[in-house]
Design a protein around this motif. Structure first.
Motif, PDB file in Angstrom:
ATOM      1  N   UNK A  54      32.089  44.269  45.467  1.00 13.11           N
ATOM      2  CA  UNK A  54      33.537  44.349  45.701  1.00 13.11           C
ATOM      3  C   UNK A  54      34.008  43.192  46.575  1.00 13.11           C
ATOM      4  N   UNK A  55      33.247  42.850  47.597  1.00 18.05           N
ATOM      5  CA  UNK A  55      33.613  41.720  48.468  1.00 18.05           C
ATOM      6  C   UNK A  55      33.600  40.400  47.723  1.00 18.05           C
ATOM      7  N   UNK A  56      32.809  40.310  46.688  1.00 22.77           N
ATOM      8  CA  UNK A  56      32.755  39.093  45.869  1.00 22.77           C
ATOM      9  C   UNK A  56      33.886  39.072  44.832  1.00 22.77           C
ATOM     10  N   UNK A  57      34.075  40.186  44.127  1.00 19.66           N
ATOM     11  CA  UNK A  57      35.006  40.192  42.996  1.00 19.66           C
ATOM     12  C   UNK A  57      36.479  40.326  43.385  1.00 19.66           C
ATOM     13  N   UNK A  58      36.800  41.139  44.361  1.00 23.33           N
ATOM     14  CA  UNK A  58      38.209  41.369  44.682  1.00 23.33           C
ATOM     15  C   UNK A  58      38.957  40.116  45.120  1.00 23.33           C
ATOM     16  N   UNK A  59      38.387  39.256  45.960  1.00 16.77           N
ATOM     17  CA  UNK A  59      39.106  38.020  46.297  1.00 16.77           C
ATOM     18  C   UNK A  59      39.259  37.065  45.104  1.00 16.77           C
ATOM     19  N   UNK A  60      38.391  37.192  44.110  1.00 16.35           N
ATOM     20  CA  UNK A  60      38.458  36.321  42.929  1.00 16.35           C
ATOM     21  C   UNK A  60      39.481  36.803  41.902  1.00 16.35           C
ATOM     22  N   UNK A  61      39.965  38.016  42.061  1.00 12.50           N
ATOM     23  CA  UNK A  61      40.865  38.613  41.070  1.00 12.50           C
ATOM     24  C   UNK A  61      42.098  37.758  40.755  1.00 12.50           C
TER      25      UNK A  61
END
Length: 155
Positions: free
Chosen positions: A115-122
């Motif tokens: 989640x820490x990796x994917x959410x900022x990339x959204x």
């Protein structure tokens, strides 16, 4: 009854199991993108590698504006997210990371890290979708990945 995510590496009595060296591979989908992951345990350390294929980088002949826009999105995303998360490899745009996890690996630790990796990339995934149809989105057979707005018009 849901499984307790902290019990992944515990026996029936709640005792921690020894941390075995090895590799676990998995895959999942997020925003119509297929991601593959690899959890490596060895020497008392845990490492997670995750990569998702966002689609092809269009050739300049296909659409110079789309190629320029996607290149800029990748550059800005890497500046903002820190590191090189978005890159072009063999003509494909990839979103990936390699990061350590606290031993022993647990489902909670794994999902939190993802989640820490994917959410900022959204937001960057949303911008890329302006140019490219997400890879797992249903489309008619033969439909190009490049969004119609960005396709070169035949003369």
């Amino acid at each position: 009854m849901p499984i307790d995510p902290e019990s992944v590496l515990r026996d029936g009595g709640g005792n921690a199991l020894p941390l075995n060296d090895g590799t676990t591979q998995f895959e999942f989908g997020y925003r119509d993108i297929r991601f593959v992951g690899r959890l490596e345990v060895g020497g008392g350390t845990v490492s997670l590698r995750v990569v998702g294929d966002l689609g092809p980088m269009p050739f300049s002949a296909e659409s110079m504006p789309a190629r320029s826009g996607l290149t800029r999105i990748c550059a800005v995303a890497n500046e903002e997210l820190g590191g090189t998360h978005l890159r072009v490899v063999q003509g494909r745009i990839l979103l990936g990371t390699e990061t350590p996890l606290d031993p022993p690996p647990t489902a909670t630790g794994l999902l939190t890290t993802l989640a820490r990796f994917l959410l900022p990339a959204r937001p960057y995934l949303d911008l890329i979708a302006v140019y490219l149809r997400p890879p797992l989105t249903p489309a008619p057979p033969g439909e190009p990945v490049l969004q119609p707005t960005w396709r070169r018009r035949r003369r």
